[in-house]
Design a protein around this motif. Sequence first.
Motif, mmCIF file in Angstrom:
data_model
loop_
_atom_site.group_PDB
_atom_site.id
_atom_site.type_symbol
_atom_site.label_atom_id
_atom_site.label_comp_id
_atom_site.label_asym_id
_atom_site.label_seq_id
_atom_site.Cartn_x
_atom_site.Cartn_y
_atom_site.Cartn_z
ATOM 1 N N SER A 25 0.837 -1.204 0.000
ATOM 2 C CA SER A 25 0.000 0.000 0.000
ATOM 3 C C SER A 25 0.870 1.251 0.000
ATOM 4 C CB SER A 25 -0.929 0.005 1.218
ATOM 5 O OG SER A 25 -1.823 -1.090 1.180
ATOM 6 N N TRP A 26 2.004 1.187 0.685
ATOM 7 C CA TRP A 26 2.911 2.326 0.751
ATOM 8 C C TRP A 26 3.403 2.725 -0.643
ATOM 9 C CZ3 TRP A 26 4.234 5.719 4.456
ATOM 10 C CH2 TRP A 26 5.348 6.529 4.241
ATOM 11 N N ILE A 27 3.612 1.731 -1.510
ATOM 12 C CA ILE A 27 4.066 2.050 -2.871
ATOM 13 C C ILE A 27 2.896 2.174 -3.839
ATOM 14 C CG2 ILE A 27 6.302 0.955 -2.507
ATOM 15 C CD1 ILE A 27 5.376 -1.446 -4.108
ATOM 16 N N GLY A 28 1.669 2.191 -3.296
ATOM 17 C CA GLY A 28 0.497 2.462 -4.112
ATOM 18 C C GLY A 28 -0.126 1.269 -4.788
ATOM 19 N N ILE A 29 0.197 0.047 -4.355
ATOM 20 C CA ILE A 29 -0.367 -1.154 -4.981
ATOM 21 C C ILE A 29 -1.654 -1.558 -4.261
ATOM 22 C CG2 ILE A 29 0.009 -3.569 -5.562
ATOM 23 C CD1 ILE A 29 1.752 -1.686 -7.137
ATOM 24 N N PRO A 30 -2.800 -1.605 -4.939
ATOM 25 C CA PRO A 30 -4.031 -2.125 -4.318
ATOM 26 C C PRO A 30 -3.874 -3.622 -4.084
ATOM 27 C CG PRO A 30 -4.506 -0.822 -6.293
ATOM 28 C CD PRO A 30 -3.045 -1.123 -6.309
ATOM 29 N N ILE A 31 -3.969 -4.067 -2.852
ATOM 30 C CA ILE A 31 -3.726 -5.472 -2.520
ATOM 31 C C ILE A 31 -4.731 -5.916 -1.478
ATOM 32 C CG2 ILE A 31 -2.097 -5.090 -0.640
ATOM 33 C CD1 ILE A 31 -1.698 -7.660 -3.502
ATOM 34 N N SER A 32 -4.954 -7.210 -1.389
ATOM 35 C CA SER A 32 -5.946 -7.764 -0.469
ATOM 36 C C SER A 32 -5.273 -8.429 0.725
ATOM 37 C CB SER A 32 -6.824 -8.781 -1.201
ATOM 38 O OG SER A 32 -7.669 -9.457 -0.306
ATOM 39 N N LEU A 33 -5.793 -8.148 1.921
ATOM 40 C CA LEU A 33 -5.319 -8.827 3.130
ATOM 41 C C LEU A 33 -5.549 -10.327 3.049
ATOM 42 C CD1 LEU A 33 -6.389 -6.590 6.156
ATOM 43 C CD2 LEU A 33 -4.109 -7.503 5.775
ATOM 44 N N VAL A 34 -6.648 -10.729 2.430
ATOM 45 C CA VAL A 34 -7.001 -12.142 2.354
ATOM 46 C C VAL A 34 -5.927 -12.927 1.610
ATOM 47 C CG1 VAL A 34 -8.683 -13.799 1.465
ATOM 48 C CG2 VAL A 34 -9.466 -11.663 2.482
ATOM 49 N N MET A 35 -5.376 -12.325 0.566
ATOM 50 C CA MET A 35 -4.379 -13.017 -0.249
ATOM 51 C C MET A 35 -3.168 -13.421 0.586
ATOM 52 S SD MET A 35 -2.458 -11.618 -3.678
ATOM 53 C CE MET A 35 -3.963 -11.616 -4.640
ATOM 54 N N GLY A 36 -2.607 -12.469 1.334
ATOM 55 C CA GLY A 36 -1.455 -12.768 2.172
ATOM 56 C C GLY A 36 -1.790 -13.721 3.302
ATOM 57 N N SER A 37 -2.994 -13.580 3.877
ATOM 58 C CA SER A 37 -3.389 -14.411 5.015
ATOM 59 C C SER A 37 -3.502 -15.882 4.623
ATOM 60 C CB SER A 37 -4.728 -13.921 5.585
ATOM 61 O OG SER A 37 -4.641 -12.595 6.041
ATOM 62 N N VAL A 38 -4.223 -16.153 3.542
ATOM 63 C CA VAL A 38 -4.463 -17.544 3.134
ATOM 64 C C VAL A 38 -3.156 -18.249 2.809
ATOM 65 C CG1 VAL A 38 -5.490 -19.008 1.353
ATOM 66 C CG2 VAL A 38 -6.818 -17.144 2.345
ATOM 67 N N MET A 39 -2.281 -17.597 2.044
ATOM 68 C CA MET A 39 -1.056 -18.265 1.630
ATOM 69 C C MET A 39 -0.054 -18.405 2.771
ATOM 70 S SD MET A 39 -1.893 -19.199 -1.247
ATOM 71 C CE MET A 39 -0.355 -20.072 -1.562
#
Length: 388
Positions: free
Chosen positions: A281-295
Motif C-alpha cells: 500500500s505504501w508504494i500504491g499497490i491495491p492489494i488484499s489482506l485475504v491473499m497474504g493471510s491464506v497463503m
Amino acid sequence: MVELVLVAGIAASIFVGFNIGGSSTGIAWGPAVGAGIIKKATAAALMTGFVFLGGMTVGRNVMDTLSGDIITIEISLAAGVAVLFFIGLGILIANIFGVPVPTSMTTVGAIVGLGLATGTTNFETIGWIISWWVVTPIIGFWIGATIGRYLYPELNRRFEIKSSEGSLLALDRSGSVPKPALGPNTTYQELSGTVVVLIIGCYMAFSAGASNVPNAVAPLVSSGALEPNTAIIIATVAIGLGGFTIARRTMESVGSELSDIPLLAALIVMLTASTITTALSWIGIPISLVMGSVMTIVGLGWGRATRPVTAREVIRGDTDTEVAMGALTAEPDAPVTQIGEAESEAALDAGDLFNPRAVMKYVSMWIIGPSMSTLLAYGFFTLVPFVN
C-alpha cells in the motif's frame, strides 16, 4: 440531478465500506476476541480508529493509484457511482458463496473495465499491479513455510498466551496515590502476551485501512465530487459501522480460516499479511489482506509438516507428508524435534491445518472476482457510454 447522483454515490460508498468493515474486523480481531482478550465493542472501536489512521496516511498512496493511474482520464461522477455498484455487487456475490472477497482486486477490475470501454487503460500500471498480485501469494507462502519449518516449534514451546480469571490489571491503593498493578491472577507472561495480541490487532486494522479505505471512495475522489479527507472520513464511518454490527458474527467465528488454527499461528499470519499489505500500500499497490493471510496459513502448515523430512527429500519429492494441524497444536512442553526427525504421534493427528478445497475456492475468487468485475464494467460502459 448532480446532487442526486452524488447522494447515490455516497450511499454506494457506505454500502461498500460497511461490508468491508464486517469482514475486515473479524479477520483483524477475531483471534483476540476468541481468546477472551478483548470485547467485541472494544475491538470494533479500535478497528475504527486504526482504519482511519491507515486510510489517512498510507491509504492515500493507494487512493492516488485507483483514482488517477489505472486509466488516463478522470472518472466522472456517474461512472464512479457505477464502479462502486460493481464493487458492491462483487462483495455481495462473494458473501453469498461465503468467500472473503479480494475487494482491492475487484475495485481494480471495475476501473479497468471502464478504461477498456473508453480506450483509456494504462496498461503499464495494470501490469505493475498484476505482477504484485502474482508475487504476493508466493511471498506469503515462503514466509509461512520458513517460520513453520524452522521457527514455529520453538515459538510454540516458549510462547503461550493464557487468560486467567479476574481482571488483567487493577489499582494498587496501598500508597497515597493509586497506581496500576497486575490483576489478582495475572502473570507478567499473560500481560506481555495480551499486549502483543492487541498491538498486532491494531497493526492489522491499520493495514486494513490503508488497503480498503480507498476501495470505498476512490471513484468519487477521482471525479472531484469528494475531497480526499472527506472521503476517508465517510469510508471510516462506514467501515466502523460494519465493525460494530455485522462483524460481531465474523469475530465469533474468527472471521476466516484463522478460526481453525492456534492463536500463535493466527498472530503469525496476521503479522505477515499486515506487513505485506502495508508495504505494498505504501508504494500504491491495491492489494488484499485475504491473499497474504491464506497463503501464509498454507505455508505454515507445509513448513511444519515437512520437518520430519530433510530439505533434499522435499526438493526431490521423496515424501508423501500430509499437512496436519496437529503439528501446530502440539503441547507447549513437548520436546522440539530436529529437522529430519520423526514427530511424535500426538503431534500429528489433530486434523488438517487447512482445507485444500477452501484454499482453491479462495484462489479461484482471486481470479474470478476481478475478471467478472472487469467484464461487467466493460459491458456496461460500452452499452451506456453517456456515464463516461
